[in-house]
Enzyme design. Structure first.
Site, PDB file in Angstrom:
ATOM      1  N   CYS A 271       0.630  67.061 -10.043  1.00 41.11           N
ATOM      2  CA  CYS A 271      -0.161  68.002 -10.850  1.00 41.11           C
ATOM      3  C   CYS A 271      -1.663  67.934 -10.578  1.00 41.11           C
ATOM      4  O   CYS A 271      -2.218  68.833  -9.957  1.00 41.11           O
ATOM      5  CB  CYS A 271       0.109  67.752 -12.327  1.00 41.11           C
ATOM      6  SG  CYS A 271       1.826  68.082 -12.777  1.00 41.11           S
ATOM      7  N   ILE A 272      -2.310  66.861 -11.058  1.00 40.80           N
ATOM      8  CA  ILE A 272      -3.782  66.819 -11.072  1.00 40.80           C
ATOM      9  C   ILE A 272      -4.379  66.927  -9.672  1.00 40.80           C
ATOM     10  O   ILE A 272      -5.439  67.514  -9.465  1.00 40.80           O
ATOM     11  CB  ILE A 272      -4.295  65.507 -11.732  1.00 40.80           C
ATOM     12  CG1 ILE A 272      -3.526  65.186 -13.001  1.00 40.80           C
ATOM     13  CG2 ILE A 272      -5.785  65.570 -11.998  1.00 40.80           C
ATOM     14  CD1 ILE A 272      -3.879  65.972 -14.201  1.00 40.80           C
TER      15      ILE A 272
END
Ligand SMILES: NC(=O)c1ccc[n+]([C@@H]2O[C@H](COP(=O)([O-])OP(=O)(O)OC[C@H]3O[C@@H](n4cnc5c(N)ncnc54)[C@H](O)[C@@H]3O)[C@@H](O)[C@H]2O)c1
Length: 442
Positions: A271-272
């Site tokens: 994700c990040i």
């Protein structure tokens, strides 16, 4: 009865496309709520495992999976024809980036194509994969409308991003509020109603683009703040005499306007690290440069190289050559207490040190039994005091809670701790070198 009434009466079926970290917990929650749920995945290993009642996602209870499969509430298949039997269809497939860090929405497009073949009308499709604004309306909608069906008339379509945080014991699928934005107002209402069957709080927004963008904002917010503190950690080391961990703890005593973020060896996961690039790619199409995203990525992606330098510097002071130095790495998962290795910064550090000539690297991680470094398989070692005592250097890259840090420090010669995992260790602190403690790199 129309779909909204049937959802509210709990008389509807669900299909979840993509049974990974996001899709399986979602499917299990619907099944647990008594809703017949079809899980669809192209990975035969996942389908076979579920068909046998076996769970493979760490945060879900094995008994719960066995129970809902056993009662026929959840089934798994690779056959998309079950879509015809579903009223609400969630898409939870991966959204990786290409080697050049451009968005790869091919999994979403493939899933939409497969769903379109079996769409009977009157259904609601909810995209959950994190992606750039306009994916739902600009890419998924045309595929679903190709045979003449119209969104808002023949089917509903919405974007409702996932917020699951694997390993988080407090916030999980049902108690984490979720945002939803439909292509039409009715799409939003129907998709929100479906979400509310299993999620306590659902926030409706004006459309898919807002929902797509807010998810990216959440992840960019984290990326930027982690980068800020990573940069300040490097400054603390350069200046000397100021410990970033103490600084962040002190700042966090402010009851408003500050939220603590901590430095580390880099960011990983699905994700990040990836999602911010989805927006910077889209921005370029509009002659816009997202400076915050680029700068944050630059700092965060430099952190494994920074840790590499910390290790090399320490080994340079030892009476052992790098090729012979025994380096014992604790934790290779991308974050604490998870079994997810995707884009792990620990792996990057190990690769960099291997390239430098380090020849005796080993690792301990009860969540990750084996890894590959440049095509060579490395198996996790079991913990022993002797192993730690024999190591010339211990490197903590992931701060799993089940590691006994007192014991590690007691037995180690030197510990480089990139996560402040040893903060509660009292004895032997002189052996510990923290990333950002103002003592490591001058
Ligand atoms: N993992 C997280 O913590 C998390 C949190 C929030 C959002 N997300 C987002 O959710 C999405 C899914 O992430 P994930 O971690 O669950 O990924 P994952 O890789 O764990 O699971 C995705 C699953 O989709 C399957 N799949 C791929 N193509 C398919 C197709 N065409 N049809 C059916 N199945 C298909 C894969 O086999 C896999 O099992 C991504 O967009 C991710 O960014 C993930």
């Amino acid at each position: 009865m129309n779909l909204l009434d049937r959802i509210n009466a709990r008389q509807f079926n669900v299909a979840v496309v993509g049974l990974g970290y996001v899709g399986l917990p979602l499917a299990v929650e619907f099944a647990k709520a008594g809703i017949t749920t079809h899980g669809i995945d192209v990975d035969p290993r996942k389908v076979e495992s579920l068909a046998a009642g076996k769970n493979y996602i760490q945060d879900i209870s094995d008994d719960l999976v066995a129970d809902v499969i056993g009662r026929g509430l959840l089934s798994a298949t690779s056959d998309f024809s079950v879509v015809a039997d579903a009223d609400v269809i969630y898409i939870c497939v991966p959204t990786p980036f290409t080697p050049n860090k451009e968005p790869d929405i091919s999994y979403i497009l493939q899933a939409a194509e497969s769903i379109a073949k079996h769409l009977r009308g009157g259904q609601c499709i909810i995209l959950k994969s994190t992606t750039f604004p306009n994916t739902t309306e600009g890419y998924v909608q045309p595929i679903l409308e190709r045979d003449g069906k119209k969104v808002g008339i023949d089917f509903h379509l919405a974007f409702s991003p996932e917020r699951i945080d694997p390993g988080n014991k407090t916030w999980h699928t049902t108690n984490t509020p979720i945002v939803v934005g439909g292509v039409t107002r009715e799409c939003t209402v129907v998709a929100a109603a479906a979400n509310r069957v299993i999620i306590e709080k659902v926030i409706e927004v004006s459309g898919p683009k807002v929902a797509e963008m807010e998810k990216l904002l959440e992840n960019i917010f984290r990326s930027v703040n982690i980068a800020l503190v990573n940069e300040l950690a490097q400054l603390c080391d350069r200046m000397g005499g100021v410990n970033i961990w103490e600084v962040v703890e002190a700042a966090a005593t402010k009851p408003f306007g500050f939220m603590p973020f901590f430095p580390g060896p880099g960011i990983g996961g699905h994700c990040i690290l990836i999602d911010p690039y989805y927006l910077s790619w889209l921005a370029r199409e509009h002659d816009f440069v997202t400076n915050f995203i680029t700068l944050a990525a630059e700092v965060n992606e430099s952190m494994p190289y920074y840790v590499q330098r910390m290790v090399l510097q320490h080994i340079a002071h030892l009476p052992v050559a790098l090729k012979d130095a025994k380096i014992l790495v604790f934790g290779v998962a991308f974050k604490r207490d998870v079994d997810d290795l995707r884009h792990s910064p620990a792996l990057k550090v190990m690769e960099l040190l291997t390239q430098d000539g380090a020849g005796r690297i080993n690792y301990i991680d009860p969540f990750i039994p084996k890894i590959e470094i440049f095509g060579k398989t490395m198996n996790a070692l079991d913990y022993s005091d002797e192993l730690v005592a024999e190591a010339d250097l211990v490197l903590i890259t992931t701060d799993h809670t089940l590691f006994d840090y007192e014991r590690i420090v007691a037995n180690a010669k030197v510990v480089i701790d990139t996560r402040n995992a040893t903060r509660k260790v009292a004895a032997g602190r002189e052996k510990i070198h923290l990333l950002g403690d103002g003592q490591c790199i001058r």
